[in-house]
Scaffold this motif. Structure first.
Motif, PDB file in Angstrom:
ATOM      1  N   TRP A  41       0.787  -1.154   0.087  1.00  0.00           N
ATOM      2  CA  TRP A  41      -0.043   0.002  -0.241  1.00  0.00           C
ATOM      3  C   TRP A  41       0.698   1.097  -0.276  1.00  0.00           C
ATOM      4  O   TRP A  41       0.623   2.200  -0.314  1.00  0.00           O
ATOM      5  CB  TRP A  41      -0.826  -0.048   1.570  1.00  0.00           C
ATOM      6  N   TYR A  42       1.883   0.859   0.496  1.00  0.00           N
ATOM      7  CA  TYR A  42       3.281   2.326   0.216  1.00  0.00           C
ATOM      8  C   TYR A  42       3.599   3.038  -0.749  1.00  0.00           C
ATOM      9  O   TYR A  42       4.865   3.424  -0.598  1.00  0.00           O
ATOM     10  CB  TYR A  42       3.864   2.023   1.356  1.00  0.00           C
ATOM     11  N   VAL A  43       3.805   1.873  -2.003  1.00  0.00           N
ATOM     12  CA  VAL A  43       4.946   1.777  -2.854  1.00  0.00           C
ATOM     13  C   VAL A  43       4.167   3.093  -4.377  1.00  0.00           C
ATOM     14  O   VAL A  43       5.076   2.843  -5.031  1.00  0.00           O
ATOM     15  CB  VAL A  43       4.619   0.519  -4.108  1.00  0.00           C
ATOM     16  N   PHE A  44       2.685   3.191  -4.385  1.00  0.00           N
ATOM     17  CA  PHE A  44       2.437   4.597  -4.971  1.00  0.00           C
ATOM     18  C   PHE A  44       3.691   5.507  -5.069  1.00  0.00           C
ATOM     19  O   PHE A  44       2.961   6.174  -6.313  1.00  0.00           O
ATOM     20  CB  PHE A  44       0.754   4.513  -4.620  1.00  0.00           C
ATOM     21  N   GLY A  45       3.594   6.135  -4.400  1.00  0.00           N
ATOM     22  CA  GLY A  45       3.919   7.363  -4.304  1.00  0.00           C
ATOM     23  C   GLY A  45       6.081   7.362  -4.454  1.00  0.00           C
ATOM     24  O   GLY A  45       6.131   8.254  -5.938  1.00  0.00           O
ATOM     25  N   SER A  46       6.309   6.171  -5.322  1.00  0.00           N
ATOM     26  CA  SER A  46       7.594   6.150  -5.658  1.00  0.00           C
ATOM     27  C   SER A  46       8.049   5.313  -7.610  1.00  0.00           C
ATOM     28  O   SER A  46       7.779   6.178  -7.843  1.00  0.00           O
ATOM     29  CB  SER A  46       8.484   4.651  -4.856  1.00  0.00           C
ATOM     30  N   ILE A  51       7.486   6.840 -12.467  1.00  0.00           N
ATOM     31  CA  ILE A  51       6.995   6.935 -14.469  1.00  0.00           C
ATOM     32  C   ILE A  51       6.850   8.303 -14.394  1.00  0.00           C
ATOM     33  O   ILE A  51       7.405   9.073 -15.764  1.00  0.00           O
ATOM     34  CB  ILE A  51       5.281   7.082 -14.146  1.00  0.00           C
ATOM     35  N   LEU A  52       7.195   9.644 -13.240  1.00  0.00           N
ATOM     36  CA  LEU A  52       7.290  10.552 -13.945  1.00  0.00           C
ATOM     37  C   LEU A  52       8.808  10.712 -14.890  1.00  0.00           C
ATOM     38  O   LEU A  52       8.890  11.908 -15.553  1.00  0.00           O
ATOM     39  CB  LEU A  52       7.598  12.049 -12.503  1.00  0.00           C
ATOM     40  N   ILE A  53      10.095  10.026 -14.052  1.00  0.00           N
ATOM     41  CA  ILE A  53      11.100  10.228 -14.386  1.00  0.00           C
ATOM     42  C   ILE A  53      11.328   9.715 -15.768  1.00  0.00           C
ATOM     43  O   ILE A  53      11.644   9.458 -17.548  1.00  0.00           O
ATOM     44  CB  ILE A  53      12.455   9.620 -14.018  1.00  0.00           C
ATOM     45  N   ILE A 104      -1.524   7.065 -11.057  1.00  0.00           N
ATOM     46  CA  ILE A 104      -1.092   6.469  -9.704  1.00  0.00           C
ATOM     47  C   ILE A 104      -1.422   7.215  -8.823  1.00  0.00           C
ATOM     48  O   ILE A 104      -1.142   6.889  -7.944  1.00  0.00           O
ATOM     49  CB  ILE A 104       0.007   5.976 -10.279  1.00  0.00           C
ATOM     50  N   VAL A 105      -1.150   8.249  -9.271  1.00  0.00           N
ATOM     51  CA  VAL A 105      -0.752   9.941  -8.093  1.00  0.00           C
ATOM     52  C   VAL A 105      -3.027   9.771  -7.599  1.00  0.00           C
ATOM     53  O   VAL A 105      -2.743  10.201  -6.390  1.00  0.00           O
ATOM     54  CB  VAL A 105      -0.749  11.259  -8.935  1.00  0.00           C
ATOM     55  N   LEU A 106      -3.179   9.164  -8.587  1.00  0.00           N
ATOM     56  CA  LEU A 106      -5.228   9.502  -7.955  1.00  0.00           C
ATOM     57  C   LEU A 106      -5.109   8.278  -7.026  1.00  0.00           C
ATOM     58  O   LEU A 106      -5.297   9.206  -5.862  1.00  0.00           O
ATOM     59  CB  LEU A 106      -6.139   9.519  -9.044  1.00  0.00           C
ATOM     60  N   LEU A 132       0.261  18.767  -7.034  1.00  0.00           N
ATOM     61  CA  LEU A 132       1.440  17.488  -7.287  1.00  0.00           C
ATOM     62  C   LEU A 132      -0.731  17.509  -8.313  1.00  0.00           C
ATOM     63  O   LEU A 132      -0.277  16.578  -9.812  1.00  0.00           O
ATOM     64  CB  LEU A 132       2.123  16.466  -6.451  1.00  0.00           C
ATOM     65  N   LEU A 133      -0.903  16.950  -7.964  1.00  0.00           N
ATOM     66  CA  LEU A 133      -2.091  16.504  -8.818  1.00  0.00           C
ATOM     67  C   LEU A 133      -3.154  17.230  -9.865  1.00  0.00           C
ATOM     68  O   LEU A 133      -2.776  16.493 -11.304  1.00  0.00           O
ATOM     69  CB  LEU A 133      -3.763  15.856  -7.726  1.00  0.00           C
ATOM     70  N   LEU A 134      -2.826  17.924  -9.308  1.00  0.00           N
ATOM     71  CA  LEU A 134      -3.779  19.226 -10.014  1.00  0.00           C
ATOM     72  C   LEU A 134      -2.826  19.442 -11.389  1.00  0.00           C
ATOM     73  O   LEU A 134      -2.960  19.731 -12.430  1.00  0.00           O
ATOM     74  CB  LEU A 134      -3.366  21.028  -9.869  1.00  0.00           C
ATOM     75  N   LEU A 135      -1.497  19.834 -10.936  1.00  0.00           N
ATOM     76  CA  LEU A 135      -0.399  20.076 -11.783  1.00  0.00           C
ATOM     77  C   LEU A 135       0.033  18.994 -12.617  1.00  0.00           C
ATOM     78  O   LEU A 135       0.049  18.630 -13.879  1.00  0.00           O
ATOM     79  CB  LEU A 135       1.538  20.184 -11.365  1.00  0.00           C
ATOM     80  N   THR A 136      -0.377  17.225 -12.333  1.00  0.00           N
ATOM     81  CA  THR A 136      -0.025  15.943 -13.676  1.00  0.00           C
ATOM     82  C   THR A 136      -1.546  15.797 -14.203  1.00  0.00           C
ATOM     83  O   THR A 136      -1.061  15.705 -15.440  1.00  0.00           O
ATOM     84  CB  THR A 136      -0.111  14.827 -12.168  1.00  0.00           C
ATOM     85  N   LEU A 137      -2.513  16.639 -13.869  1.00  0.00           N
ATOM     86  CA  LEU A 137      -3.586  16.688 -14.309  1.00  0.00           C
ATOM     87  C   LEU A 137      -3.194  17.896 -15.585  1.00  0.00           C
ATOM     88  O   LEU A 137      -4.021  17.859 -17.263  1.00  0.00           O
ATOM     89  CB  LEU A 137      -4.947  17.087 -13.606  1.00  0.00           C
TER      90      LEU A 137
END
Length: 506
Positions: A41-46, A51-53, A104-106, A132-137
């Motif tokens: 459950w703690y892997v989504f941030g990394s 994916i950003l890279i 993933i960010v969501l 960060l979510l808004l910037l991703t959108l």
């Protein structure tokens, strides 16, 4: 032969003496975290960071060929797809990487909310995550515009029309967004700058700040029922928990992050290979107004909401609901920074997530075909079901041919076959009189265009006569006001002969 290991150590020491980055990086990688955080459950941030890279690398490769001008943008994408080896593959990875990153960010934001990780002392970490979510959108939207095909052109036009509704400064905002009053070359240049420089720069800065705060404040422990967050005792209790159950993030906890990130990369590559890149669809042409712009997947729900809203509610919903929603997310940790973290003790939070998820899913599903992109699985070649032709006059059967030849069933269904953009016609005469059907065909209304100029009088008459026979299990609709007038005339005139009562409608 020189000792390669010794040489490598010397090179590392040379850089380390001058930069001093190795020690803090190693310390950050090996910092201790509660053992309970070694969870899937703690892997989504990394995963989102990896994916950003990937997006940065593929974006740089695409920018080497892409021409951000109104005259060359579309053709440069065609050149990438067909003339550069693996150009289509790089485009596909970039496009699918965008979708995966938004997803993933969501999910990460929902997980943080569900686990109560926005509470003290991580309030600012949550607030940065919302941005960060808004910037991703924003990255996803500007990326769609850069395709500059029919979908992008008309989708941007819809976005400009929405922005123009802002009171007082709407016109100025449209000029800033488009670089003028119309969509042209300056528009694409501005969106290219936003997509390549402005938004990624802010995004990277905020990601760095976000990671720094995670390292400084620690990863949120696994929530336990009854473990209350109290500002006076939380930090002390967290450090005690870390000392008691702490494990180094690398390698004890990070291996799950690495596996998840690798799985996401492989999933992006698989989608890129199987589905290919997004667009470009038709070349942008402002003279083609009979088009149905379709936004990318994560914006379909918004278009569906706008389609179903009454016109008088569109502007208030567009400019009040987003402000209230974003404001509530930003203020959430300020007003709910203490208390229970476990989801079983926060039923309102769980209900809220469920309602939002279901609503977004329903509207996204509706957005795939209504009302701008109907499912057209009943084309002209598909015959009218025979059951609807029995006991029909020659004129009514001619109307059925008009319905078929004019492709009315692209938007309307009969017998369960046809489009879903408009209502089914199986019982249309049970809801509308013949006069009302005439008016709807000739003048249009709602989502239906007017066909007064597309049909000659004989075609219109035949079509309406056929539609007037379709009332299903209902009684034919009648004009109650006309029937009342006729009844009044027959009873008030002493010269009129008695008329039999009738319930025959049109």
């Amino acid at each position: 032969m020189p000792d390669l290991k010794q040489t490598g150590i010397e090179v590392y020491n040379w850089f380390e003496q001058r930069l001093g980055l190795g020690a803090p990086v190693i310390a950050a990688a090996e910092h201790e975290v509660p053992s309970s955080t070694s969870s899937w459950w703690y892997v989504f941030g990394s995963g989102a960071t990896v994916i950003l890279i990937l997006q940065i690398v593929t974006g740089i490769l695409l920018a080497l060929v892409y021409a951000p001008s109104a005259g060359n943008a579309w053709s440069s994408l065609e050149f990438l797809d067909h003339s550069i080896r693996l150009g289509w593959f790089i485009r596909a990875i970039h496009g699918w990487g965008s979708d995966f990153m938004v997803a993933i960010v969501l999910i990460h934001l929902v997980q943080v909310f569900t686990f109560g990780a926005y509470k003290f002392p991580r309030e600012l970490t949550w607030i940065i995550g919302v941005f960060l979510l808004l910037l991703t959108l924003g990255m996803a939207f500007t990326g769609q515009v850069l395709r500059f095909d029919q979908d992008a052109y008309w989708g941007l036009g819809i976005g400009a029309s929405i922005l123009s509704r802002v009171p007082i400064i709407g016109g100025q905002l449209v000029d800033i967004m488009l670089g003028g009053p119309i969509i042209a070359g300056p528009t694409l240049s501005r969106f290219f700058a936003l997509h390549v420089f402005v938004i990624p720069g802010i995004l990277l800065a905020m990601v760095g700040l976000h990671v720094w705060m995670v390292l400084r404040l620690g990863i949120n422990e696994w929530p336990m029922p009854g473990r209350i967050v109290d500002k006076k005792t939380y930090v002390r209790n967290y450090h005690a928990l870390t000392e008691e159950t702490g494990i180094p993030f690398v390698p004890d906890a990070a291996w799950k992050d690495a596996i998840f990130a690798a799985a996401m990369i492989l999933a992006v590559i698989a989608c890129a290979l199987y589905f290919g890149p997004f667009g470009p669809t038709g070349q942008p042409d402002p003279t083609i107004i009979q088009t149905a712009p379709k936004p990318d997947f994560f914006f379909l729900w918004l278009y569906a909401v706008l389609a179903y809203l009454p016109p008088n509610l569109e502007t208030p919903v567009l400019f009040i609901a987003p402000v209230l929603g974003i404001g509530a997310m930003l203020l959430l940790p300020i007003f709910a920074g203490e208390g229970e973290k476990h989801w079983s003790r926060r039923p309102v939070a769980v209900l809220m997530i469920t309602v939002i998820a279901v609503a977004l899913g329903v509207f996204t599903r509706l957005g795939t075909y209504t009302p701008w992109s109907p499912i057209m699985n009943a084309w002209t070649s598909d015959a009218i079901p025979p059951a609807y032709l029995h006991n029909r006059t020659p004129l009514e059967r001619s109307g059925a041919l008009v319905l078929q030849n004019k492709q009315c069933r692209n938007c309307h269904s009969i017998g369960g076959e046809g489009g879903l953009r408009g209502p089914a016609l199986d019982a249309v005469a049970g809801h509308m009189t013949e006069d009302q059907i005439f008016r709807q065909v000739l003048q249009g209304g709602g989502n239906m265009p007017a066909y007064g100029n597309a049909l000659n009088p004989s075609e219109t008459t035949a079509l309406v006569r056929f539609l007037s026979t379709l009332h299903g299990d209902l009684s034919p609709a009648i004009d109650a006001s006309r029937r009342m007038v006729q009844s009044s005339d027959s009873t008030s005139s002493p010269l009129s002969s008695p008329q039999p009562a009738t319930t025959t409608g049109h």
